[in-house]
Design an enzyme around this catalytic site. Structure first.
Site, short mmCIF file in Angstrom:
data_model
loop_
_atom_site.label_atom_id
_atom_site.label_comp_id
_atom_site.label_asym_id
_atom_site.label_seq_id
_atom_site.Cartn_x
_atom_site.Cartn_y
_atom_site.Cartn_z
CB VAL A 162 -0.95 0.01 1.22
CG1 VAL A 162 -1.71 1.33 1.31
CG2 VAL A 162 -1.92 -1.16 1.16
CG ASP B 276 9.21 -0.45 5.89
OD1 ASP B 276 8.12 -0.59 5.31
OD2 ASP B 276 9.68 -1.33 6.63
NE ARG C 180 9.23 -2.58 0.45
CZ ARG C 180 8.82 -2.86 -0.77
NH1 ARG C 180 9.55 -3.64 -1.55
NH2 ARG C 180 7.67 -2.39 -1.22
CB THR D 222 -8.31 -2.35 6.62
OG1 THR D 222 -8.08 -2.09 5.23
CG2 THR D 222 -9.75 -2.77 6.82
CB CYS E 2 -8.36 -7.15 1.70
SG CYS E 2 -7.24 -5.73 1.60
#
Length: 422
Positions: free
Chosen positions: A14, A32, A37, A118, A258
């Site tokens: 995302v 991050d 990464r 979320t 999700c």
């Protein structure tokens, strides 16, 4: 607002696409905690394949850091960390709380914190805001503000990209809601939809995937019934789809970050306020049963063919939660692995998309490099990767012994080419 610096907190599926789009038009820093990464992105490499090397290079105003000092001068913080569930299928807000603590420690007067992760309705202001206040010693809606704009990224989808999906936006005051909305309008070409409150935006997000989950559960139930009636499910769905308003869902394993998770966030909040969400939980139970059901069906077909299930060699093709994507989060293919392992089968997993180290770390699974020919008593097509679709029927069957079972979870092959399918 144009001179405010932005920090994206979390550079996964995302956060990175968001950072890249903003990085084309304004100064932005991607943060991050994973140093590997960050180093990878500095070399214009994205192991999630959500962005290309060219897209990373085109984000000329984007820089990366794994050090909080690198974002302390930012004025807008957009949080895109994961919100998984724990082993009891309860919301695990640990990453969100940790991110809030980190931001709170560097928060300044006038700053805005926007959440995209979320959550259940109310989580931003009930969980995150108190953490921000505690760590910053600032007052919500007086010294700092919040917004919520739910992510709508679909991993592996090259047709529906970030800029092509309308963005729901909200803010903790009418003025902040307007500012947040205008911010996203800078990069979302199809526009935004500003709502009246953060809770509305949170609820809108969590029901999007809950609706899909319930719809897929209904189709999965159709498949279970039609298998008992000896009717081909795909043929029924194709016939029904000739009516304009029939929804074209397909049966299958329902996992991912999700659809397989969000309903639990909604039901958690529902139960907290004394409401029993019967349909949502029923859909979850049914979808969670599909992996064990497939394993049982395969074992019955093996017995029917005179193949001993115990000590059988089983090949599962696909491990990711969806096709053409390296994402392993909450993949329900592991349900197949666990069930066959429980039958004392020897299970090989083949998936050209997965990071083998990640599979080992997350699930204790070591995918093979390539299936051997004439080895397997059962072959299950679990994920519809393009690489599998390009294989001929003869090539797939060559992995099996002369007498084997071929089961298709994803309708890759025709019904007359396999021994069974959903």
């Amino acid at each position: 607002m144009c001179n405010k610096k932005i920090a994206i907190v979390g550079l996964g599926y995302v956060g990175l696409p968001l950072a890249v789009e903003f990085g084309k038009v304004r100064e932005i820093t991607g943060f991050d905690i994973n140093k590997f990464r960050v180093d990878e992105l500095k070399r214009n490499i994205d192991s999630t394949f959500e962005t290309t090397s060219k897209e990373l290079k085109d984000a000329i105003y984007l820089s990366y850091t794994n050090n909080l000092e690198g974002i302390k001068d930012c004025n807008i913080f957009i949080v895109t960390v994961p919100t998984p569930i724990d082993k009891n299928r309860k919301p695990d807000l640990t990453p969100l709380k940790n991110a809030s603590e980190s931001i709170g420690s560097i928060l300044k007067k006038g700053d805005i914190v926007i959440y995209e992760s979320t959550v259940y309705p109310g989580a931003t202001e009930e969980v995150c805001v108190p953490i921000l206040e505690n760590w910053s010693r600032l007052v919500y809606n007086t010294d700092f503000y919040c917004g919520y704009s739910p992510e709508r990224i679909n991993p592996g989808d090259k047709e529906h990209r970030l800029t092509d999906i309308k963005k729901v936006t909200s803010g903790s005051t009418p003025e902040i809601a307007e500012e947040v909305d205008k911010l996203y309008q800078e990069i979302i070409s199809v526009g935004t939809h500003k709502v009246s409150s953060i809770k509305v935006a949170e609820a809108a997000k969590v029901i999007e995937n809950t609706q899909r989950d319930v719809n897929i559960a209904l189709i999965n139930e159709f498949a279970l019934l039609f298998n008992k009636l000896n009717i081909d499910t795909e043929s029924v769905l194709e016939a029904a789809a000739t009516k304009w308003n029939f929804l074209p869902f397909r049966p299958g394993l329902v996992g991912g970050h999700c659809i397989g998770v969000d309903p639990y966030y909604l039901t958690y909040k529902a139960l907290e306020v004394g409401y029993n969400p019967e349909m949502i939980l029923a859909g979850r139970r049914l979808n969670n049963s599909i992996g064990p059901y497939v394993a049982d069906q395969v074992s019955k077909l093996m017995v029917k063919k005179g193949i001993a299930v115990e000590n059988a060699n089983v090949l599962i093709m696909g491990l990711t939660f969806k096709e053409n994507c390296p994402d392993l989060r909450n993949t329900r293919v592991v349900d197949l692995v666990e069930k066959f392992t429980g039958f004392n089968c020897k299970v090989d997993i083949y998936d050209p998309w997965v990071d083998k180290k990640e599979a080992e770390l997350e699930y204790g699974i070591s995918p093979i490099d390539q299936p051997e020919e004439n080895k397997y008593d059962a072959i299950i097509l679990a994920v519809a990767h393009n690489e599998f679709k390009l294989l001929t029927l003869e090539k797939i069957k060559a992995f099996g012994k002369d007498n084997h079972v071929l089961y298709d979870v994803k309708y890759i092959l025709d019904s007359n080419q396999v021994d069974g399918r959903l």
